[in-house]
Each structure stands twice: as C-alpha cells, then as structure tokens.
Design an enzyme around this catalytic site. Structure first.
Site, PDB file in Angstrom:
ATOM      1  N   ARG A 164       0.843  -1.211   0.000  1.00 47.10           N
ATOM      2  CA  ARG A 164       0.000   0.000   0.000  1.00 47.10           C
ATOM      3  C   ARG A 164       0.872   1.253   0.000  1.00 47.10           C
ATOM      4  O   ARG A 164       0.575   2.243   0.690  1.00 47.10           O
ATOM      5  CB  ARG A 164      -0.934   0.042   1.211  1.00 47.10           C
ATOM      6  CG  ARG A 164      -1.799  -1.175   1.398  1.00 47.10           C
ATOM      7  CD  ARG A 164      -2.914  -1.283   0.373  1.00 47.10           C
ATOM      8  NE  ARG A 164      -3.824  -2.351   0.737  1.00 47.10           N
ATOM      9  CZ  ARG A 164      -3.707  -3.622   0.316  1.00 47.10           C
ATOM     10  NH1 ARG A 164      -2.727  -3.970  -0.509  1.00 47.10           N
ATOM     11  NH2 ARG A 164      -4.584  -4.523   0.696  1.00 47.10           N
ATOM     12  N   SER A 238     -10.188   1.077   4.180  1.00 42.90           N
ATOM     13  CA  SER A 238      -9.362   0.836   5.370  1.00 42.90           C
ATOM     14  C   SER A 238      -8.709   2.142   5.799  1.00 42.90           C
ATOM     15  O   SER A 238      -8.038   2.784   4.996  1.00 42.90           O
ATOM     16  CB  SER A 238      -8.261  -0.175   5.057  1.00 42.90           C
ATOM     17  OG  SER A 238      -8.818  -1.343   4.515  1.00 42.90           O
ATOM     18  N   GLU A 334      -3.855   5.179   6.333  1.00 45.62           N
ATOM     19  CA  GLU A 334      -3.671   4.871   4.905  1.00 45.62           C
ATOM     20  C   GLU A 334      -4.058   6.027   3.976  1.00 45.62           C
ATOM     21  O   GLU A 334      -3.295   6.358   3.063  1.00 45.62           O
ATOM     22  CB  GLU A 334      -4.455   3.603   4.531  1.00 45.62           C
ATOM     23  CG  GLU A 334      -4.206   3.191   3.100  1.00 45.62           C
ATOM     24  CD  GLU A 334      -5.027   1.993   2.679  1.00 45.62           C
ATOM     25  OE1 GLU A 334      -4.687   0.874   3.083  1.00 45.62           O
ATOM     26  OE2 GLU A 334      -6.003   2.188   1.933  1.00 45.62           O
TER      27      GLU A 334
HETATM   28  P1  FAD Z   1      -7.954   9.863  -4.544  1.00 43.68           P
HETATM   29  O1  FAD Z   1      -8.577   9.437  -3.272  1.00 43.68           O
HETATM   30  O2  FAD Z   1      -8.584  10.958  -5.292  1.00 43.68           O
HETATM   31  O3  FAD Z   1      -6.419  10.210  -4.268  1.00 43.68           O
HETATM   32  C1  FAD Z   1      -5.650   9.381  -3.431  1.00 43.68           C
HETATM   33  C2  FAD Z   1      -4.199   9.871  -3.491  1.00 43.68           C
HETATM   34  O4  FAD Z   1      -3.688   9.657  -4.800  1.00 43.68           O
HETATM   35  C3  FAD Z   1      -4.056  11.375  -3.233  1.00 43.68           C
HETATM   36  O5  FAD Z   1      -2.832  11.576  -2.568  1.00 43.68           O
HETATM   37  C4  FAD Z   1      -3.987  11.975  -4.626  1.00 43.68           C
HETATM   38  O6  FAD Z   1      -3.234  13.188  -4.671  1.00 43.68           O
HETATM   39  C5  FAD Z   1      -3.269  10.887  -5.391  1.00 43.68           C
HETATM   40  N1  FAD Z   1      -3.664  10.846  -6.808  1.00 43.68           N
HETATM   41  C6  FAD Z   1      -4.888  10.546  -7.311  1.00 43.68           C
HETATM   42  N2  FAD Z   1      -4.848  10.611  -8.660  1.00 43.68           N
HETATM   43  C7  FAD Z   1      -3.581  10.961  -8.986  1.00 43.68           C
HETATM   44  C8  FAD Z   1      -2.916  11.220 -10.221  1.00 43.68           C
HETATM   45  N3  FAD Z   1      -3.540  11.106 -11.397  1.00 43.68           N
HETATM   46  N4  FAD Z   1      -1.616  11.599 -10.180  1.00 43.68           N
HETATM   47  C9  FAD Z   1      -0.952  11.723  -9.003  1.00 43.68           C
HETATM   48  N5  FAD Z   1      -1.522  11.500  -7.819  1.00 43.68           N
HETATM   49  C10 FAD Z   1      -2.821  11.132  -7.811  1.00 43.68           C
HETATM   50  N6  FAD Z   1      -7.520   0.489  -1.781  1.00 43.68           N
HETATM   51  C11 FAD Z   1      -6.851  -0.672  -2.006  1.00 43.68           C
HETATM   52  O7  FAD Z   1      -5.647  -0.665  -2.242  1.00 43.68           O
HETATM   53  N7  FAD Z   1      -7.514  -1.858  -1.967  1.00 43.68           N
HETATM   54  C12 FAD Z   1      -8.826  -1.968  -1.731  1.00 43.68           C
HETATM   55  O8  FAD Z   1      -9.377  -3.048  -1.739  1.00 43.68           O
HETATM   56  C13 FAD Z   1      -9.550  -0.763  -1.475  1.00 43.68           C
HETATM   57  N8  FAD Z   1     -10.879  -0.804  -1.192  1.00 43.68           N
HETATM   58  C14 FAD Z   1     -11.543   0.343  -0.912  1.00 43.68           C
HETATM   59  C15 FAD Z   1     -12.911   0.261  -0.589  1.00 43.68           C
HETATM   60  C16 FAD Z   1     -13.627   1.416  -0.310  1.00 43.68           C
HETATM   61  C17 FAD Z   1     -15.086   1.311   0.033  1.00 43.68           C
HETATM   62  C18 FAD Z   1     -12.987   2.679  -0.389  1.00 43.68           C
HETATM   63  C19 FAD Z   1     -13.766   3.934  -0.151  1.00 43.68           C
HETATM   64  C20 FAD Z   1     -11.627   2.764  -0.698  1.00 43.68           C
HETATM   65  C21 FAD Z   1     -10.887   1.585  -0.954  1.00 43.68           C
HETATM   66  N9  FAD Z   1      -9.525   1.625  -1.256  1.00 43.68           N
HETATM   67  C22 FAD Z   1      -8.848   0.464  -1.517  1.00 43.68           C
HETATM   68  C23 FAD Z   1      -8.807   2.901  -1.345  1.00 43.68           C
HETATM   69  C24 FAD Z   1      -8.970   3.590  -2.733  1.00 43.68           C
HETATM   70  O9  FAD Z   1     -10.007   3.016  -3.462  1.00 43.68           O
HETATM   71  C25 FAD Z   1      -7.691   3.509  -3.565  1.00 43.68           C
HETATM   72  O10 FAD Z   1      -6.600   4.056  -2.872  1.00 43.68           O
HETATM   73  C26 FAD Z   1      -7.820   4.223  -4.913  1.00 43.68           C
HETATM   74  O11 FAD Z   1      -6.702   3.937  -5.717  1.00 43.68           O
HETATM   75  C27 FAD Z   1      -7.980   5.748  -4.771  1.00 43.68           C
HETATM   76  O12 FAD Z   1      -8.347   6.267  -6.040  1.00 43.68           O
HETATM   77  P2  FAD Z   1      -8.937   7.730  -6.177  1.00 43.68           P
HETATM   78  O13 FAD Z   1      -8.986   8.060  -7.640  1.00 43.68           O
HETATM   79  O14 FAD Z   1     -10.199   7.859  -5.436  1.00 43.68           O
HETATM   80  O15 FAD Z   1      -7.782   8.597  -5.503  1.00 43.68           O
HETATM   81  P1  NAP Z   2     -10.433  -9.728   5.292  1.00 40.91           P
HETATM   82  O1  NAP Z   2     -10.475 -10.701   4.186  1.00 40.91           O
HETATM   83  O2  NAP Z   2     -11.495  -9.758   6.348  1.00 40.91           O
HETATM   84  O3  NAP Z   2      -9.015  -9.801   6.004  1.00 40.91           O
HETATM   85  C1  NAP Z   2      -8.689  -8.906   7.048  1.00 40.91           C
HETATM   86  C2  NAP Z   2      -7.249  -8.507   6.938  1.00 40.91           C
HETATM   87  O4  NAP Z   2      -6.435  -9.647   7.127  1.00 40.91           O
HETATM   88  C3  NAP Z   2      -6.926  -7.922   5.586  1.00 40.91           C
HETATM   89  O5  NAP Z   2      -6.488  -6.626   5.815  1.00 40.91           O
HETATM   90  C4  NAP Z   2      -5.868  -8.822   4.990  1.00 40.91           C
HETATM   91  O6  NAP Z   2      -4.699  -8.159   4.595  1.00 40.91           O
HETATM   92  C5  NAP Z   2      -5.486  -9.759   6.094  1.00 40.91           C
HETATM   93  N1  NAP Z   2      -5.493 -11.151   5.590  1.00 40.91           N
HETATM   94  C6  NAP Z   2      -6.507 -12.003   5.632  1.00 40.91           C
HETATM   95  N2  NAP Z   2      -6.114 -13.215   5.155  1.00 40.91           N
HETATM   96  C7  NAP Z   2      -4.847 -13.081   4.783  1.00 40.91           C
HETATM   97  C8  NAP Z   2      -3.888 -13.961   4.224  1.00 40.91           C
HETATM   98  N3  NAP Z   2      -4.148 -15.235   3.978  1.00 40.91           N
HETATM   99  N4  NAP Z   2      -2.662 -13.490   3.939  1.00 40.91           N
HETATM  100  C9  NAP Z   2      -2.358 -12.232   4.203  1.00 40.91           C
HETATM  101  N5  NAP Z   2      -3.221 -11.344   4.741  1.00 40.91           N
HETATM  102  C10 NAP Z   2      -4.453 -11.762   5.040  1.00 40.91           C
HETATM  103  O7  NAP Z   2     -10.319  -8.262   4.679  1.00 40.91           O
HETATM  104  P2  NAP Z   2     -11.407  -7.240   4.165  1.00 40.91           P
HETATM  105  O8  NAP Z   2     -11.280  -6.041   5.000  1.00 40.91           O
HETATM  106  O9  NAP Z   2     -12.764  -7.873   3.953  1.00 40.91           O
HETATM  107  O10 NAP Z   2     -10.824  -6.862   2.735  1.00 40.91           O
HETATM  108  C11 NAP Z   2     -10.650  -7.834   1.724  1.00 40.91           C
HETATM  109  C12 NAP Z   2      -9.527  -7.422   0.803  1.00 40.91           C
HETATM  110  O11 NAP Z   2      -9.824  -6.141   0.222  1.00 40.91           O
HETATM  111  C13 NAP Z   2      -8.206  -7.256   1.546  1.00 40.91           C
HETATM  112  O12 NAP Z   2      -7.175  -7.671   0.690  1.00 40.91           O
HETATM  113  C14 NAP Z   2      -8.127  -5.774   1.795  1.00 40.91           C
HETATM  114  O13 NAP Z   2      -6.786  -5.287   1.801  1.00 40.91           O
HETATM  115  C15 NAP Z   2      -8.867  -5.183   0.604  1.00 40.91           C
HETATM  116  N6  NAP Z   2      -9.509  -3.924   1.009  1.00 40.91           N
HETATM  117  C16 NAP Z   2      -8.721  -2.821   1.119  1.00 40.91           C
HETATM  118  C17 NAP Z   2      -9.288  -1.602   1.480  1.00 40.91           C
HETATM  119  C18 NAP Z   2      -8.452  -0.362   1.523  1.00 40.91           C
HETATM  120  O14 NAP Z   2      -9.000   0.719   1.641  1.00 40.91           O
HETATM  121  N7  NAP Z   2      -7.161  -0.461   1.431  1.00 40.91           N
HETATM  122  C19 NAP Z   2     -10.645  -1.514   1.755  1.00 40.91           C
HETATM  123  C20 NAP Z   2     -11.407  -2.657   1.671  1.00 40.91           C
HETATM  124  C21 NAP Z   2     -10.830  -3.878   1.285  1.00 40.91           C
HETATM  125  P3  NAP Z   2      -4.575  -7.325   3.216  1.00 40.91           P
HETATM  126  O15 NAP Z   2      -5.341  -6.097   3.471  1.00 40.91           O
HETATM  127  O16 NAP Z   2      -3.113  -7.072   3.127  1.00 40.91           O
HETATM  128  O17 NAP Z   2      -5.090  -8.159   2.117  1.00 40.91           O
END
Ligand code: FAD
Ligand code: NAP
Length: 342
Positions: A164, A238, A334
């Site tokens: 991340r 998250s 994050e």
């Molecule tokens: P923004 O929120 O608009 O920006 C995020 C950052 O990126 C800011 O610092 C911004 O300046 C920068 N940025 C955006 N666009 C550009 C660009 N073109 N050039 C340079 N910088 C830029 N993330 C995960 O990794 N895994 C997940 O499973 C995941 N699940 C999510 C679920 C939900 C319900 C929500 C709300 C978020 C989740 N996220 C997850 C986080 C998010 O979706 C990601 O980080 C996504 O990539 C953000 O995209 P955005 O366009 O909304 O960026």
């Molecule tokens: P989940 O499956 O309930 O798991 C909870 C956490 O445990 C996750 O953060 C995941 O890490 C970790 N995990 C579970 N099993 C694992 C394994 N076998 N090996 C390594 N790590 C493990 O998670 P959830 O919240 O429902 O989300 C599902 C997936 O979507 C996850 O990968 C999560 O990262 C992603 N997600 C990300 C965001 C975001 O904003 N970044 C939001 C929603 C969902 P990891 O997160 O590293 O996978």
C-alpha cells in the site's frame, strides 16, 4: 478545461467531508493540464491532484488548485502470444477498466475488482486486495511534474512499490500528476485464489477451477456483502494500514495475545490485521456525534452525517493511541490528509 473558484469538496470525496478548494480544475488532456499548472504558478498556489477522492481525508479548506484528472482512453501498445500491453489514461474508472479487460480476454486484474477510484491513483498506493497487487502488472507510469510541467516516464522499479505504498506517497509525494499507466496483462486465463476468503467463497459455490470471470464475480459479491458502500455510509475503505513486523516481534506479541492472527509474508515478515487490534481495544461499532467506527468492520471509519475531517482525525488518533498503549504498535493512516484541521 473546467475551472471554478471556491468549490466545496464534499461531493468529491467518499467520506463526504466538507472543505473548500480555492480553485478546481478538471483536466482531460495535456493542454488542459499545462493551462491549469500555469494558473497555479501565476497565482502562487500549490497543486493537489484528486482522482475520485476515495482515499483522502479533507481536514479543512485547501488553499490550492485542486486538479481533477479526467483524461480517458485505453490503447493497446503491444500484443504477443502470451500477453498484451496497455496504456490507460489516468481518469479512467478503475473498476470499469477491470471489467473491460476481462471482456477483452485480458487477465490478471480480476482480484482487484470493485476498488473505488481512478486508474491514475492506482500506483499511488499500489492498490491491492484478495492477495493481488497492481505491482504485478505495472510496467510504467507517465506523469507531469507539477512544478514545471516536465513530462516524465517512471519504470516500475522507479515507482518503488511497497505494501500500500510507492514513491508517490514518499519522495515524490504531491509532486507529480500521473497522466497514464502502462500495464501488461496475460492472455491465458490464469487465476490466483489463494486468499482464504475468496477460496472459501468459490468452494462453497461449488467452483473448483474458476475462470477469471468467476473470480471477478466472486470478488464483487464478497466486497458487496462485507464492505460498506460510501454512497450510503461515507468512508475511505481501510483507514489504517496493517502493521508488518519481524517474525521475532510478532512471536513476542503472540505470547502476550494468543488469539492474535498472524499472516506470514513471502519475505519472512509478519502482517497483523489492524482491524483485529482495533476491535480488541473496543472500538468496533463506536459512535460519536458525527463520526464513528463501522459495526462490522473495525478498520473502516465513518462520517455518520455532518462529521468533519478534524473529528475523524481526532477519532483516528484516539484509536491509534489505544492500540499503542495495548500492543506497543504504531498504526499508520492509509488515506492522504489534505487541508488544515478546523
Ligand atoms: P484519490 O482518493 O482521489 O487520491 C488518493 C491519493 O492519490 C491522493 O494523494 C492523490 O493526490 C493521489 N492521486 C490521485 N490521482 C492521482 C494522479 N492522477 N496523479 C498523481 N496523484 C494522484 N484500496 C486498495 O488498495 N484496496 C482496496 O481493496 C480498497 N478498497 C476500498 C474500498 C472502499 C469502500 C474505499 C472507499 C476505498 C478503498 N480503497 C482500496 C482505497 C482507494 O479506493 C484507492 O486508494 C484508490 O486507488 C484511490 O483512487 P482515487 O482516484 O479515489 O484517488
Ligand atoms: P479480510 O479478508 O477480512 O481480512 C482482514 C485482513 O487480514 C486484511 O487486511 C488482509 O490483509 C489480512 N489477511 C486475511 N487473510 C490473509 C492472508 N491469507 N494473507 C495475508 N493477509 C491476510 O479483509 P477485508 O477487510 O474484507 O478486505 C478484503 C480485501 O480487500 C483485503 O485484501 C483488503 O486489503 C482489501 N480492502 C482494502 C481496502 C483499503 O481501503 N485499502 C478496503 C477494503 C478492502 P490485506 O489487506 O493485506 O489483504
């Protein structure tokens, strides 16, 4: 270019936090981008790039030009028997792009279905879910330097991708606007279903050897059933990253907290679920006046209606403090925080 002054950002971030941007420029091509950077330079204002606002906390007003990347387009660069290389414009919606790749028979991104946001933001935190990260497919990032409009191309290595994390959150934080992303996807329908939740879901559905399309459908179903929709419950996914420890440090904690889940990583380090730590400290389902912690998902902080960025960050600090007091671990937020807290 669409251009406006004194714009409310409430509808432009998934936490629905209010804050005003001095200037907002929506850019769709290189000319627009140059024009927006010229305005910022003429007015001596900082530039902040925004995608769909799904990973930001708007803490207050932004004395800045907020640049919304809205460029569109997908181009096939190369194709051989094994793989296809694509150039995708930064303003494309990530989930729709993933859906499109599967329709074309281009495979690999199916575990990353339904992640909100734009393609341009995907390298910023090396988006990941269900055991797969963008980094496995990323080849190059094209960007414009905000300071002087210089065009740059960063190789995958130069992006310094991590868990991340990337150079765009580190040394190049807020210095570049990503304009396009090059990815290489497979033409053979291989899947990765090692992530336990995904594996169980497919097994329960009676699918032993899933197609990429079935993995995509499974991820969409799991996410819809487990994760709150920002449209009805404003959130940024998250709120904290999962801490990663050395094996020794993790063992030490496990001795004190025997039910603590540990996820060993390929490099020997151990990942701990931040959600478990937060729940252990009693925060799951906590509600304040304007902000709270989701009742099913302790890692998701909510704007329950009328909450401010300041209230949300204050809650985040209290959560981090109790995790530090209990486990001796520092949680890292994050999403990116913009604007001064009110
Ligand atoms: P923004 O929120 O608009 O920006 C995020 C950052 O990126 C800011 O610092 C911004 O300046 C920068 N940025 C955006 N666009 C550009 C660009 N073109 N050039 C340079 N910088 C830029 N993330 C995960 O990794 N895994 C997940 O499973 C995941 N699940 C999510 C679920 C939900 C319900 C929500 C709300 C978020 C989740 N996220 C997850 C986080 C998010 O979706 C990601 O980080 C996504 O990539 C953000 O995209 P955005 O366009 O909304 O960026
Ligand atoms: P989940 O499956 O309930 O798991 C909870 C956490 O445990 C996750 O953060 C995941 O890490 C970790 N995990 C579970 N099993 C694992 C394994 N076998 N090996 C390594 N790590 C493990 O998670 P959830 O919240 O429902 O989300 C599902 C997936 O979507 C996850 O990968 C999560 O990262 C992603 N997600 C990300 C965001 C975001 O904003 N970044 C939001 C929603 C969902 P990891 O997160 O590293 O996978």
């Amino acid at each position: 270019m669409q251009f406006a002054r004194d714009v409310s950002l409430r509808r432009l971030n998934t936490l629905a936090l209010d804050g005003r941007a001095s200037l907002m420029a929506t850019v769709t091509d290189a000319e627009d981008l140059d024009a927006a950077l010229e305005i910022a330079s003429a007015e001596g204002r900082k530039v902040i790039v925004l995608g769909e606002g799904s990973n930001v906390v708007i803490a207050g007003d932004l004395d800045a030009v907020v640049l919304k990347q809205a460029s569109r387009g997908i181009e096939v660069l190369e194709r051989d028997a094994e793989s296809v290389s694509l150039r995708v414009q930064a303003g494309e919606n990530w989930h729709r792009f993933v859906q499109w790749t599967l329709e074309q028979g281009y495979y690999g991104l199916q575990n990353l279905a339904l992640i909100p946001g734009t393609v341009g933001a995907a390298p910023v935190q090396n988006i990941g879910a269900y055991g797969v990260e963008l980094g496995a497919f990323l080849r190059r990032v094209h960007a414009v330097r905000l300071r002087d409009g210089q065009r740059l191309t960063l190789s995958r290595a130069a992006c310094e991708l991590g868990y991340r994390d990337s150079i765009f959150k580190g040394a190049q934080r807020d210095t570049l606007c990503i304009t396009a992303v090059d990815l290489e996807l497979g033409l053979h329908p291989e899947t990765n279903t090692r992530y336990p939740v995904l594996d169980n879901f497919l097994r329960e559905a009676g699918i032993d050897t899933p197609t990429p399309g079935q993995v995509f459908d499974a991820v969409v179903s799991i996410r819809r059933s487990r994760l709150p929709d920002p449209a009805s419950e404003p959130n940024a996914g998250s709120f904290f990253k999962n801490p990663v420890l050395t094996a020794d440090a993790a063992d030490h904690l496990r001795n004190r907290f025997p039910s603590l889940p540990l996820y060993p990583q390929e490099d020997g380090s151990i990942k701990l679920p931040a959600a478990w730590l937060i729940e252990y400290c009693g925060w799951k389902g906590w509600r304040g006046e304007g902000v709270g912690v989701h009742a099913e998902h302790a890692l998701v902080l909510l704007n329950c209606g009328g909450g401010t960025g300041g209230e949300l960050l204050s809650l985040a600090r209290k959560i981090a403090e109790s995790v530090r007091d209990t486990f001796g671990l520092d949680l890292v937020i994050e999403p990116r925080v913009y604007g001064h807290e009110r």
